[in-house]
Design a protein around this motif. Structure first.
Motif: not given
Length: 106
Positions: A39-47
């Protein structure tokens, strides 16, 4: 828009990854997971820039650099799944299943 589901292993966490190419050459990521670290990774990789993600040359993949900062387990297969989704969304690879399976017949 390619989407895939990943069950990471003994942790039992499931991650759903959607990747979509944009008109400016980027790939937008939507990552949903039971895992707090993902979930933390996802926030940091929007595109991401798909051409950066397909090589270790230069700065190397942003997905892997961010995974190194966010994930406690280097063997987690989710970053590889994210990279595969990016490749397919950008038209740089064909969608095909991949997997890891242990032979437990010993």
């Amino acid at each position: 828009m390619p989407s895939l589901n990943t069950t990471a292993g003994i942790c039992g966490f499931v991650t759903r990854i959607q990747a979509e190419a944009t008109t400016d050459g980027q790939v937008t990521l939507t990552i949903e997971s039971d895992c707090p670290s993902i979930q933390t990774l996802a926030v940091r990789l929007p595109s991401v820039d798909p051409f950066r993600e397909i090589t270790y040359r230069g700065e190397g993949p942003l997905v892997l650099a961010t995974a190194r900062e966010c994930l406690p387990h280097p063997a987690c297969i989710v970053p590889s799944a994210i990279l595969k989704a990016i490749e397919v969304a950008a038209g740089l690879a064909l969608p095909a299943g991949a997997g890891i399976a242990f032979d437990t017949k010993e």
